[in-house]
Design a protein around this motif. Sequence first.
Motif, short mmCIF file in Angstrom:
data_model
loop_
_atom_site.label_atom_id
_atom_site.label_comp_id
_atom_site.label_asym_id
_atom_site.label_seq_id
_atom_site.Cartn_x
_atom_site.Cartn_y
_atom_site.Cartn_z
N SER A 91 -15.24 62.61 35.41
CA SER A 91 -14.46 63.67 35.45
C SER A 91 -13.65 63.83 34.16
O SER A 91 -12.67 63.74 34.08
CB SER A 91 -13.40 63.24 36.61
OG SER A 91 -12.51 64.36 36.92
N ALA A 119 -15.45 68.59 35.22
CA ALA A 119 -14.88 68.59 36.39
C ALA A 119 -14.75 69.94 36.92
O ALA A 119 -14.29 70.03 37.98
CB ALA A 119 -13.34 68.04 35.64
N ASP A 138 -16.95 67.87 43.28
CA ASP A 138 -16.75 66.29 43.76
C ASP A 138 -16.85 66.27 45.39
O ASP A 138 -16.15 67.08 45.86
CB ASP A 138 -15.41 65.50 43.49
CG ASP A 138 -15.47 64.05 43.76
OD1 ASP A 138 -16.36 63.58 43.47
OD2 ASP A 138 -14.32 63.57 44.05
N ASP A 144 -20.71 63.60 42.65
CA ASP A 144 -19.55 62.73 42.66
C ASP A 144 -18.92 62.69 41.07
O ASP A 144 -19.91 62.66 40.07
CB ASP A 144 -19.99 61.29 43.13
CG ASP A 144 -20.07 61.31 44.51
OD1 ASP A 144 -19.65 62.15 45.42
OD2 ASP A 144 -20.70 60.33 45.04
N LEU A 145 -17.87 62.76 41.11
CA LEU A 145 -16.96 62.64 39.91
C LEU A 145 -16.51 61.27 39.91
O LEU A 145 -15.82 60.76 40.93
CB LEU A 145 -15.88 63.76 39.66
CG LEU A 145 -16.57 65.23 39.44
CD1 LEU A 145 -15.50 66.22 39.39
CD2 LEU A 145 -17.14 65.10 38.33
N TYR A 199 -26.01 67.29 48.46
CA TYR A 199 -25.71 67.62 47.06
C TYR A 199 -26.59 68.52 46.21
O TYR A 199 -26.26 69.50 45.31
CB TYR A 199 -25.31 66.15 46.31
CG TYR A 199 -24.19 65.46 46.63
CD1 TYR A 199 -23.21 65.59 47.55
CD2 TYR A 199 -24.00 64.41 45.84
CE1 TYR A 199 -22.40 65.02 47.95
CE2 TYR A 199 -22.83 63.55 46.39
CZ TYR A 199 -22.00 63.97 47.16
OH TYR A 199 -20.73 63.14 47.49
#
Length: 187
Positions: free
Chosen positions: A106, A111, A116, A121-122, A148
């Motif tokens: 992130s 970001a 997320d 996913d971060l 995702y």
Amino acid sequence: MGRFVERKGYADLIRALKIVPGAECVVVGGPPGANIETDAFASSLRRLAESTKVADRVRLVGAVPAQEMPRWYRSADILAAAPWYEPFGLTPLEAMACGVPVVASSVGGLADTVVDGLTGDLVAPRDPRLLGMALRRVLGDPVRRFAYATAALDRARQCYSWKRAAEQLSAVYATVSGLRSPTGAVA
């Protein structure tokens, strides 16, 4: 995928593999025209993989021509991007445009491009444990991975197309120059 520089986090990714059993890490990148077998940074990554006992699951491919990159992206289950610093981060966006979910640090532009819990996913940068846990979670859940991937492709198309980038840039220029937009409204 990317340049061979320390800040890209390849070492953290190799360390993360310890907690992602069965996963293979394929690193595509490095200096164009360089021999991956003699490259100093590649050698340091190979030594790290050996010392962490994951050498059999790490493959360093080297630089490949740009026209081959979509094939490499589409061959991945996940794109892992673990930089400590990344102003924009084109690689995750290119993967998303190929329908590949992303697990990323992130930082910087990542970001923004990676949402997320929606497109991937971060995780906090420089934390191989968190990176490994996120990779394991996404790899172990095919439904999440598919969701995702679908959302990643949609986001790349909706938010980062060349048409949209040109429209946004035109709007910025119109605003700073005081001109009207092509629709006649004051920008």
